[in-house]
Design a protein around this motif. Structure first.
Motif, PDB file in Angstrom:
ATOM      1  N   GLU A 247       0.426  -0.747   0.315  1.00  0.00           N
ATOM      2  CA  GLU A 247       0.304   0.041   0.105  1.00  0.00           C
ATOM      3  C   GLU A 247       1.130   1.322   0.254  1.00  0.00           C
ATOM      4  O   GLU A 247       0.579   2.149  -0.646  1.00  0.00           O
ATOM      5  CB  GLU A 247      -0.873   0.217   1.078  1.00  0.00           C
ATOM      6  N   SER A 248       2.174   0.824   1.024  1.00  0.00           N
ATOM      7  CA  SER A 248       2.994   2.561   1.036  1.00  0.00           C
ATOM      8  C   SER A 248       3.450   2.702  -0.540  1.00  0.00           C
ATOM      9  O   SER A 248       3.144   4.087  -0.728  1.00  0.00           O
ATOM     10  CB  SER A 248       3.709   1.878   1.939  1.00  0.00           C
ATOM     11  N   ILE A 249       3.647   1.578  -1.023  1.00  0.00           N
ATOM     12  CA  ILE A 249       4.621   1.689  -2.693  1.00  0.00           C
ATOM     13  C   ILE A 249       3.523   2.539  -3.857  1.00  0.00           C
ATOM     14  O   ILE A 249       4.036   3.255  -4.183  1.00  0.00           O
ATOM     15  CB  ILE A 249       5.035   0.480  -3.017  1.00  0.00           C
ATOM     16  N   ILE A 250       2.573   1.831  -3.153  1.00  0.00           N
ATOM     17  CA  ILE A 250       1.214   2.578  -4.549  1.00  0.00           C
ATOM     18  C   ILE A 250       1.452   3.723  -3.889  1.00  0.00           C
ATOM     19  O   ILE A 250       1.472   4.533  -4.658  1.00  0.00           O
ATOM     20  CB  ILE A 250       0.439   1.642  -4.705  1.00  0.00           C
ATOM     21  N   CYS A 251       0.845   4.228  -3.257  1.00  0.00           N
ATOM     22  CA  CYS A 251       0.571   5.639  -2.579  1.00  0.00           C
ATOM     23  C   CYS A 251       1.916   6.629  -2.535  1.00  0.00           C
ATOM     24  O   CYS A 251       1.700   7.905  -3.816  1.00  0.00           O
ATOM     25  CB  CYS A 251      -0.154   5.668  -1.106  1.00  0.00           C
ATOM     26  N   GLU A 252       2.830   6.073  -2.979  1.00  0.00           N
ATOM     27  CA  GLU A 252       3.693   7.136  -2.966  1.00  0.00           C
ATOM     28  C   GLU A 252       4.433   7.413  -3.922  1.00  0.00           C
ATOM     29  O   GLU A 252       4.453   8.638  -4.372  1.00  0.00           O
ATOM     30  CB  GLU A 252       5.342   6.308  -1.864  1.00  0.00           C
ATOM     31  N   PRO A 277      -6.294   6.424  -4.174  1.00  0.00           N
ATOM     32  CA  PRO A 277      -6.803   6.453  -3.775  1.00  0.00           C
ATOM     33  C   PRO A 277      -6.571   6.769  -1.941  1.00  0.00           C
ATOM     34  O   PRO A 277      -5.657   7.310  -1.702  1.00  0.00           O
ATOM     35  CB  PRO A 277      -6.408   4.990  -3.991  1.00  0.00           C
ATOM     36  N   SER A 278      -7.685   6.423  -1.094  1.00  0.00           N
ATOM     37  CA  SER A 278      -7.535   6.440  -0.115  1.00  0.00           C
ATOM     38  C   SER A 278      -6.759   5.869   0.351  1.00  0.00           C
ATOM     39  O   SER A 278      -7.348   4.603   0.679  1.00  0.00           O
ATOM     40  CB  SER A 278      -9.076   7.134   0.965  1.00  0.00           C
ATOM     41  N   ARG A 279      -6.224   5.993   1.941  1.00  0.00           N
ATOM     42  CA  ARG A 279      -5.401   4.786   2.655  1.00  0.00           C
ATOM     43  C   ARG A 279      -6.451   5.131   3.862  1.00  0.00           C
ATOM     44  O   ARG A 279      -7.249   5.797   4.150  1.00  0.00           O
ATOM     45  CB  ARG A 279      -4.422   5.109   2.750  1.00  0.00           C
ATOM     46  N   PRO A 280      -6.233   3.972   4.409  1.00  0.00           N
ATOM     47  CA  PRO A 280      -6.210   2.276   4.935  1.00  0.00           C
ATOM     48  C   PRO A 280      -7.034   1.825   2.858  1.00  0.00           C
ATOM     49  O   PRO A 280      -8.261   2.223   3.153  1.00  0.00           O
ATOM     50  CB  PRO A 280      -5.887   1.930   5.062  1.00  0.00           C
ATOM     51  N   PHE A 281      -6.543   0.896   2.154  1.00  0.00           N
ATOM     52  CA  PHE A 281      -6.776   0.450   1.185  1.00  0.00           C
ATOM     53  C   PHE A 281      -8.092  -0.489   2.423  1.00  0.00           C
ATOM     54  O   PHE A 281      -7.924  -1.593   2.839  1.00  0.00           O
ATOM     55  CB  PHE A 281      -6.655  -0.427   0.329  1.00  0.00           C
ATOM     56  N   LEU A 340     -17.390  -1.988  -5.467  1.00  0.00           N
ATOM     57  CA  LEU A 340     -16.935  -1.282  -4.561  1.00  0.00           C
ATOM     58  C   LEU A 340     -16.114  -0.005  -5.274  1.00  0.00           C
ATOM     59  O   LEU A 340     -16.011   0.993  -3.895  1.00  0.00           O
ATOM     60  CB  LEU A 340     -15.858  -2.573  -3.671  1.00  0.00           C
ATOM     61  N   GLY A 341     -15.356   0.458  -6.130  1.00  0.00           N
ATOM     62  CA  GLY A 341     -15.147   1.785  -7.018  1.00  0.00           C
ATOM     63  C   GLY A 341     -14.322   2.165  -5.568  1.00  0.00           C
ATOM     64  O   GLY A 341     -13.745   3.143  -5.923  1.00  0.00           O
ATOM     65  N   THR A 342     -12.968   0.874  -5.220  1.00  0.00           N
ATOM     66  CA  THR A 342     -11.815   1.192  -4.907  1.00  0.00           C
ATOM     67  C   THR A 342     -11.109  -0.075  -4.474  1.00  0.00           C
ATOM     68  O   THR A 342     -11.427  -1.224  -4.968  1.00  0.00           O
ATOM     69  CB  THR A 342     -11.920   1.859  -3.511  1.00  0.00           C
ATOM     70  N   PRO A 343      -9.799   0.664  -4.404  1.00  0.00           N
ATOM     71  CA  PRO A 343      -8.265  -0.343  -4.372  1.00  0.00           C
ATOM     72  C   PRO A 343      -9.267  -1.522  -3.459  1.00  0.00           C
ATOM     73  O   PRO A 343      -9.541  -1.059  -2.198  1.00  0.00           O
ATOM     74  CB  PRO A 343      -7.701  -0.086  -4.328  1.00  0.00           C
ATOM     75  N   VAL A 344      -8.980  -2.655  -3.465  1.00  0.00           N
ATOM     76  CA  VAL A 344      -9.518  -4.069  -2.160  1.00  0.00           C
ATOM     77  C   VAL A 344      -8.265  -4.747  -2.437  1.00  0.00           C
ATOM     78  O   VAL A 344      -7.577  -5.093  -3.215  1.00  0.00           O
ATOM     79  CB  VAL A 344     -10.476  -4.894  -2.683  1.00  0.00           C
TER      80      VAL A 344
END
Ligand code: 4AD
Ligand code: MG
Length: 464
Positions: A247-252, A277-281, A340-344
């Protein structure tokens, strides 16, 4: 005065000066004897104005799209009320054709556009690349790879380059490309994971960006026969650490792209509605996902014991609810992610569905059958694309690994070096693989991963 040679992307500091540029005719317009050329050189676009005697030569009158030119002139701000790329234009006083192109009768100019037959677009991929959309996607792809590298390095991962020619499978024998290697059988790599695992004791956490190959006869929007695989492996972590890291690598990485004005502009051009995308996934266990699918009426095709689809009396596939132990197929996965419309993060898949190397969770007391033995595995799903990352913790125990080879019917001998990792100081470790074209398809809102590869390969297609 002497003209300064420049690429089109670097012209702004040269306003009002004499410059010399080279490139290809991207657009061409003749307006009452004044010829407007939009020149392209890969770094940018420049409007060039040919008027007076420079517009009256035979070359000027027969100029064609995609011809390559050299032009010299004065770089001037565009007149009030007009627009041009970069806000300036070249008033040309000298120019010459370096290589003429055939022009309007040619296949490229007359037959190619976004609605062209896909097989023509595929055959002419080398020319399609000259288009604004294709080149924007490839520029974003380059920025994406360098942002990924930046994020991974900032997390203390070291880049390595594993081999493509291998003698071991990772993700199942059915999708291997086999070749003759000096009289020995060998394969094109499906995943560099096993090699990354061997690097941990000497190099620490590692990653690679390497082509992976899958002989999957899947003609879908998201399958390629060769794709760019970003893989990472980390030592002394827990499953929770692994998901947090992904999650960190993708968001960063997204953060880095948006911070850079040129890659931010490419995202805006290709995907104007992009939202970080908002965190946390969202995290959804496999068992809960099965429940969710059934609650939302998302079924799958029933299969008989041989794996053939069961048809009803009208010849339509018989649809049934999902049960624990069933694979969540592409269609169901996509529908779920789109709703769901968000990363899962889907996690905890049954061992029966997953690769031999995955670490198992302890079997719960009272678990009804082997379908209820789960693994420390996760897939990251993105709306519009579905699975973009597959990761897991790995079996750290030697005996357990030997048993896993046996269960999968894998001959352990070519894996001696992988097994040795458990012999010479084993450790808890895990990692993941991310499909670069799938990630880019999500980021740039492309219909298919085929648009996200320089020269995509799929079943039956290995040219150009
Ligand atoms: O889920 P996969 O098969 O996992 C592995 O290969 C692990 N050994 C990776 C690891 O843990 N180091 O593949 C990982 C990702 C998928 O999530 C998907 O994004 C991409 O690779 N991928 C493909 N992309 C395009 N075309 C295909 N045929 C792909 N197969 C997998
Ligand atoms: Mg997978």
């Amino acid at each position: 005065p002497k003209a300064t040679k420049s690429k089109l992307g670097n012209l702004t500091p040269l306003r009002s000066q004499r410059v010399r540029v080279s490139g290809w005719v991207h657009r061409l317009r003749d307006q009452k004897g004044i010829i407007f050329v939009v020149l392209r050189d890969g770094t940018g676009y420049l409007q060039c104005v040919l008027s007076g005697t420079v517009a009256q030569t035979y070359e000027a009158l027969t100029l064609t799209l995609e011809s390559s030119l050299e032009l010299v002139g004065t770089l001037q701000p565009v007149p009030e009320g007009k627009t041009a790329p970069g806000g300036h234009e070249l008033v040309v006083d000298y120019w010459r054709v370096l290589g003429a192109a055939p022009g309007a009768e040619d296949a490229f100019s007359s037959r190619l556009n976004e609605k062209s037959d896909p097989s023509i677009l595929a055959d002419l991929r080398h020319l399609v690349l000259r288009g604004e959309t294709a080149s924007a996607i490839l520029k974003l792809r380059a920025a994406l790879l360098s942002s990924f590298r930046g994020s991974l390095v900032s997390h203390d991962l070291l880049e390595v380059t594993p081999p493509c020619l291998v003698q071991t499978q990772v993700e199942g024998g059915a999708t291997l490309f086999t070749l003759d290697y000096y009289g020995q059988p060998a394969f094109l790599t499906q995943s560099s994971q096993l090699y990354l695992e061997t690097c941990l004791p000497s190099l620490g956490d590692v990653f690679c960006v390497q082509e992976s190959f899958r002989a999957e006869n899947s003609h879908t929007r998201r399958h390629l026969s060769e794709y760019t695989h970003l893989e990472a492996e980390l030592a002394f972590i827990t499953f929770e650490d692994l998901m947090n890291h992904i999650e960190s690598i993708i968001c960063e990485t997204i953060g880095r792209l948006l911070q850079d004005p040129s890659s931010a502009a490419l995202i805006k051009q290709l995907n104007p509605n992009f939202q970080t995308p908002s965190r946390p996934f969202l995290r959804l266990s496999y068992v809960d996902a099965i429940k969710w699918l059934n609650e939302h009426g998302i079924q799958h095709e029933a299969e008989d014991a041989e794996g053939n689809v069961i048809k009803d009396e009208h010849g339509n596939p018989k649809m049934v609810d999902h049960a624990v132990g069933d694979d969540i197929a592409e269609a169901a996965e996509r529908r779920m992610t789109d709703i769901l419309g968000t990363p899962v993060f889907l996690y905890g898949f049954p061992a029966v569905l997953k690769a031999f190397y995955m670490k198992k969770m302890p079997k719960k007391e009272g678990a009804p059958d082997d379908n209820h033995v789960f693994t420390e595995s996760c897939d990251l799903l993105m709306p519009g694309v579905g699975e973009i990352v597959g990761g897991s913790m790995r079996i750290a125990d030697m005996e357990e690994l030997l048993a896993a080879y046996k269960r999968e019917g894998i001959d352990a001998s070519p894996y001696y070096w992988f097994t040795d990792q458990r012999k010479y100081g084993t450790c808890e470790h895990g990692g993941y693989g991310l499909g670069v074209e799938r990630f880019l398809a999500w980021l740039a809102n492309r219909y298919t991963v085929r648009e996200c590869s320089l020269y995509p390969r799929w079943p039956g297609r290995a040219t150009p």
